[in-house]
Design a protein around this motif. Sequence first.
Motif, PDB file in Angstrom:
ATOM      1  N   VAL A  34       0.658  -1.220   0.186  1.00 14.22           N
ATOM      2  CA  VAL A  34       0.203  -0.133   0.093  1.00 14.22           C
ATOM      3  C   VAL A  34       1.091   1.258   0.061  1.00 14.22           C
ATOM      4  O   VAL A  34       0.577   2.143  -0.616  1.00 14.22           O
ATOM      5  CB  VAL A  34      -1.068   0.140   1.237  1.00 14.22           C
ATOM      6  N   LEU A  38       1.057  -0.113  -4.622  1.00 15.84           N
ATOM      7  CA  LEU A  38       1.090  -1.265  -5.068  1.00 15.84           C
ATOM      8  C   LEU A  38       2.035  -1.234  -6.366  1.00 15.84           C
ATOM      9  O   LEU A  38       1.764  -2.088  -7.208  1.00 15.84           O
ATOM     10  CB  LEU A  38      -0.263  -1.741  -5.560  1.00 15.84           C
ATOM     11  N   TYR A 243       0.517 -15.465   3.871  1.00 15.48           N
ATOM     12  CA  TYR A 243      -0.898 -14.918   3.498  1.00 15.48           C
ATOM     13  C   TYR A 243      -1.317 -13.708   4.088  1.00 15.48           C
ATOM     14  O   TYR A 243      -1.757 -12.634   3.486  1.00 15.48           O
ATOM     15  CB  TYR A 243      -1.931 -16.323   3.795  1.00 15.48           C
ATOM     16  N   MET A 247      -2.633 -10.607   1.720  1.00 19.53           N
ATOM     17  CA  MET A 247      -3.926 -10.469   1.470  1.00 19.53           C
ATOM     18  C   MET A 247      -4.434  -9.403   2.697  1.00 19.53           C
ATOM     19  O   MET A 247      -5.363  -8.570   2.226  1.00 19.53           O
ATOM     20  CB  MET A 247      -4.867 -11.653   1.722  1.00 19.53           C
ATOM     21  N   ARG A 248      -3.818  -9.294   3.883  1.00 22.05           N
ATOM     22  CA  ARG A 248      -4.623  -8.379   4.757  1.00 22.05           C
ATOM     23  C   ARG A 248      -3.465  -7.160   4.832  1.00 22.05           C
ATOM     24  O   ARG A 248      -4.154  -6.300   4.915  1.00 22.05           O
ATOM     25  CB  ARG A 248      -4.543  -8.878   6.220  1.00 22.05           C
ATOM     26  N   PHE A 249      -2.268  -7.226   4.847  1.00 22.80           N
ATOM     27  CA  PHE A 249      -1.331  -6.174   4.886  1.00 22.80           C
ATOM     28  C   PHE A 249      -1.112  -5.617   3.383  1.00 22.80           C
ATOM     29  O   PHE A 249      -0.717  -4.569   3.393  1.00 22.80           O
ATOM     30  CB  PHE A 249      -0.044  -6.494   5.659  1.00 22.80           C
ATOM     31  N   LEU A 250      -1.543  -6.232   2.269  1.00 26.92           N
ATOM     32  CA  LEU A 250      -1.109  -5.871   1.014  1.00 26.92           C
ATOM     33  C   LEU A 250       0.347  -5.361   0.916  1.00 26.92           C
ATOM     34  O   LEU A 250       0.653  -4.434   0.101  1.00 26.92           O
ATOM     35  CB  LEU A 250      -1.998  -4.618   0.558  1.00 26.92           C
TER      36      LEU A 250
ATOM     37  N   GLU B  70     -17.495 -15.171   6.093  1.00 28.52           N
ATOM     38  CA  GLU B  70     -16.552 -14.815   6.987  1.00 28.52           C
ATOM     39  C   GLU B  70     -16.133 -13.082   6.349  1.00 28.52           C
ATOM     40  O   GLU B  70     -15.671 -13.361   5.260  1.00 28.52           O
ATOM     41  CB  GLU B  70     -15.416 -15.535   7.299  1.00 28.52           C
ATOM     42  N   GLU B  72     -13.271 -11.371   6.633  1.00 27.26           N
ATOM     43  CA  GLU B  72     -11.925 -11.115   6.122  1.00 27.26           C
ATOM     44  C   GLU B  72     -11.867 -11.969   4.639  1.00 27.26           C
ATOM     45  O   GLU B  72     -11.090 -11.569   3.976  1.00 27.26           O
ATOM     46  CB  GLU B  72     -10.885 -11.507   7.003  1.00 27.26           C
ATOM     47  N   SER B  73     -12.676 -12.872   4.658  1.00 23.57           N
ATOM     48  CA  SER B  73     -12.447 -13.812   3.359  1.00 23.57           C
ATOM     49  C   SER B  73     -13.216 -13.045   2.138  1.00 23.57           C
ATOM     50  O   SER B  73     -12.710 -13.166   1.066  1.00 23.57           O
ATOM     51  CB  SER B  73     -13.441 -15.115   3.735  1.00 23.57           C
ATOM     52  N   ASP B  76     -10.631 -10.879   1.140  1.00 23.73           N
ATOM     53  CA  ASP B  76      -9.714 -11.391   0.253  1.00 23.73           C
ATOM     54  C   ASP B  76      -9.962 -11.749  -1.254  1.00 23.73           C
ATOM     55  O   ASP B  76      -9.646 -11.439  -2.144  1.00 23.73           O
ATOM     56  CB  ASP B  76      -9.546 -12.982   0.852  1.00 23.73           C
ATOM     57  N   ILE B  79     -10.038  -8.360  -2.978  1.00 22.33           N
ATOM     58  CA  ILE B  79      -8.708  -7.656  -3.170  1.00 22.33           C
ATOM     59  C   ILE B  79      -8.407  -8.533  -4.491  1.00 22.33           C
ATOM     60  O   ILE B  79      -7.525  -8.006  -5.288  1.00 22.33           O
ATOM     61  CB  ILE B  79      -7.629  -8.028  -1.841  1.00 22.33           C
ATOM     62  N   SER B  80      -8.484 -10.006  -4.487  1.00 20.71           N
ATOM     63  CA  SER B  80      -7.938 -10.713  -5.760  1.00 20.71           C
ATOM     64  C   SER B  80      -8.580 -10.311  -6.973  1.00 20.71           C
ATOM     65  O   SER B  80      -7.952 -10.026  -7.966  1.00 20.71           O
ATOM     66  CB  SER B  80      -8.395 -12.218  -5.561  1.00 20.71           C
ATOM     67  N   LEU B  83      -6.814  -7.068  -7.886  1.00 23.21           N
ATOM     68  CA  LEU B  83      -5.628  -7.340  -8.312  1.00 23.21           C
ATOM     69  C   LEU B  83      -5.808  -7.453  -9.649  1.00 23.21           C
ATOM     70  O   LEU B  83      -4.673  -7.546 -10.466  1.00 23.21           O
ATOM     71  CB  LEU B  83      -4.734  -7.912  -7.566  1.00 23.21           C
ATOM     72  N   LYS B 101      -7.297   1.600   3.555  1.00 18.85           N
ATOM     73  CA  LYS B 101      -6.430   0.743   2.694  1.00 18.85           C
ATOM     74  C   LYS B 101      -6.933   0.552   1.281  1.00 18.85           C
ATOM     75  O   LYS B 101      -5.782   0.647   0.366  1.00 18.85           O
ATOM     76  CB  LYS B 101      -6.568  -0.712   3.120  1.00 18.85           C
ATOM     77  N   GLU B 104      -6.242   4.187  -0.336  1.00 15.39           N
ATOM     78  CA  GLU B 104      -4.932   4.228  -0.548  1.00 15.39           C
ATOM     79  C   GLU B 104      -4.259   3.646  -1.781  1.00 15.39           C
ATOM     80  O   GLU B 104      -3.584   4.109  -2.386  1.00 15.39           O
ATOM     81  CB  GLU B 104      -3.890   4.003   0.530  1.00 15.39           C
ATOM     82  N   TRP B 107      -8.266   2.129  -5.377  1.00 14.79           N
ATOM     83  CA  TRP B 107      -9.537   1.225  -5.893  1.00 14.79           C
ATOM     84  C   TRP B 107     -10.654   2.136  -5.950  1.00 14.79           C
ATOM     85  O   TRP B 107     -11.679   1.727  -6.466  1.00 14.79           O
ATOM     86  CB  TRP B 107      -9.591  -0.104  -5.149  1.00 14.79           C
ATOM     87  N   PRO B 376      -4.271   3.248   6.375  1.00 16.50           N
ATOM     88  CA  PRO B 376      -4.052   2.214   5.617  1.00 16.50           C
ATOM     89  C   PRO B 376      -3.582   1.048   5.927  1.00 16.50           C
ATOM     90  O   PRO B 376      -3.826  -0.156   5.606  1.00 16.50           O
ATOM     91  CB  PRO B 376      -3.212   2.639   4.463  1.00 16.50           C
ATOM     92  N   LEU B 377      -2.742   1.034   7.121  1.00 17.79           N
ATOM     93  CA  LEU B 377      -1.792   0.149   7.671  1.00 17.79           C
ATOM     94  C   LEU B 377      -2.451  -0.492   8.992  1.00 17.79           C
ATOM     95  O   LEU B 377      -2.008  -1.206   9.697  1.00 17.79           O
ATOM     96  CB  LEU B 377      -0.331   0.237   7.998  1.00 17.79           C
ATOM     97  N   ALA B 379      -4.437  -2.904   9.351  1.00 14.35           N
ATOM     98  CA  ALA B 379      -4.386  -4.654   9.695  1.00 14.35           C
ATOM     99  C   ALA B 379      -3.296  -5.060  10.089  1.00 14.35           C
ATOM    100  O   ALA B 379      -3.286  -5.721  11.303  1.00 14.35           O
ATOM    101  CB  ALA B 379      -4.637  -5.304   8.342  1.00 14.35           C
TER     102      ALA B 379
END
Lengths: 286, 420
Positions: A34, A38, A243, A247-250, B70, B72-73, B76, B79-80, B83, B101, B104, B107, B376-377, B379
Amino acid sequence: MSLILVLPAIILVILVFVFPLIRYAWLSFHAVSVSTGLVMVPNFGANWSRLIEDQRFWQDLMQTTRFTAFSVTLEIILAIAIALLLDQRWNGRGIIRAITILPWALPTTIMALGWRWIFNTPYGPIEQLTQLFGIEYLNLLSIPKYTWITTVIADVWKTTPFVALIILAGLQSIPNDLYEAFRLEGGNSLQALKKITLPLIQPYILIALLFRVAQAFGVFDLIQVMTGGGPATSTESLALYSYLNAMRFLDFGYSATIMLASFLLLMIISITSYILLKRLRLLTVK
Amino acid sequence: MRKLKQLFLTAILSAIIQPINVSSATTKNKVDIRILMPAPFADSTAKIIDRFNRHHKNQIEVTVTRGPLETESVSDLAISSLLLGDNPYDILLIDVTWLPKYAEAGWLFNMDKMIDNSEWELLIKGARLGNKYKGTLYRWPLVADIGLLYWRKDLMKIPPTTPNELFNISKRLQKENKVKYGYVWQGKQYEGLSCVFLEVLSAFGGEWITENGEVKLNSPNSLKATRWLQSLIKSGISPKAITSFAESEALQSFKAGQSAFMRNWPYAWSELQKDSSAVKGNVGVTVMVSDPKYSSTSTLGSWGFSILNRSANKNESMQVISYLTSESSQKLLFKEFGYTPTRKKLFSDPILLKQNPILTNLKKGLEITKPRPQIPLYAQVSDILQRELSTVLTQKHDIKDSMNRATYKTRRILNSYGID
């Protein structure tokens, strides 16, 4: 001519194996997160020096190694016993063989969820049993010292059938004449096991070992569903850490570094253990 | 190679996802709007989406992708897909902690020009939080979730307001054998623990990260908060197994009548009113306890819609969002699924109030709610906190050491971002 014939295989290996590795290596020398929007920014090995100083990486490496060592050893021992049993002729063997395979056929996430409830305090069956005997709750999923054992149990339950299957195939490749001849010479069953069975299934054990070590070292779904890496990060595996970073922290650069490092370490472990087994003459297969 | 990778990922994604409505875009001018939502939201909004599609026949067709259950899934998956480059969605339903996040990463679409200030004014205070990043609006709220303290009306006349009271009432009820445990909450090493901690932290006047980026996890007040949380386990008020409890485990314990208090989100209310609940009709809701010197806080856990930058139909997307978050939609979602409304007006709606008296408590909670650090950070920062807290709660580690470590690591993460 021969080169042309193997070309498809070579292309496939490059595509699915060599290319991702090179890409990971390339990524691991860049910051892609981030913070960089990216975009790939070369950071000249900063990821690697961060990895070496990252206590969490080393802790996860120890945990992953512990998990792999215990679960694979247990699986091989149990699988040999199960395979020997399933190799005997008895009524209903076909049904039992089919049932034995079941845990392996189950999706990991589902069985992991099942185990999470089995070990649940206070509602899981294990705690219900302890209550029956008037023992205090075990709190197996809440004590960092012990929680990893529950993940080993779940993994052993899930993958022993797979190992047993491979070893069973090995057992069936041993011609019966060998045992008959051995018996004629006056050997007993225990000696037969030591002199014939175990040496002859060794290549199969080795294959199973190879599969399982690689798989267990990359364990992800089981841990993610059962404990999420907790308590106190005691069950976090390298794959889970990688992971989280991606996926979480990018933070894709660092995630690639972790993955590549664990791949390299796995290679080192495999090669040294292979050489060691050879030296100790425990290994007779070429 | 990139094309190949995309193809491969698309194949995987489409295998995972099962669209609820398979759109049949036949008319030429019809616009397709695709939304990704976590499964529960996809189910609860299905009726409203249907109605929208009927009203906008031949103009807009909304397709909802039912994401995983869930939280967080879902991230995921989102985000996939982001990307991939070739974006399959126009709208994402996102959690409050993802916004900085995603924004930043570039998206999310800037909604400032699409939403009138008068609309903004209609939102209740708590619902306004967590939608902006660096002053720009990126999200429009669907539901305002907040942490609540559930208590047993059959065991006490009034709920506790301070940590000490909660502690003492619990101890007394346990001594009298009325309940097995005093207080159940979310103690597992996961995001829920950060939510719980933020509330306890405020209750003792502590802070996580201040407005100007200072990390205060090892301040005397923060240490006091951590010590209180640890003392709940040490004294047996919370079970030892609390360190493996997420929302569902806590709810199960409270629902079975094992515990006098529970910290949970508003969804638990309707679960506790079901016939299967041992405490049906005996449950009260209030805001989190706090030291009299400081004010009580509830953690904000809201969900809202964001338009993706790559969407080709932003105006139509906004139209869909307005419809989904309209007054009538919110009424329906509150009545049928207990989703906390975001519009001020609904909190004084006499019919809704009569149907569900906790609306008053929700309003109170929304006035004092606090978002988790909006960076953004986040997580990473939350992960550090969860790790150290889990260590303190499970291993009797020295609190000061752990919180010093958490502070140091959090500072380092924030610094790394500042430098970059």
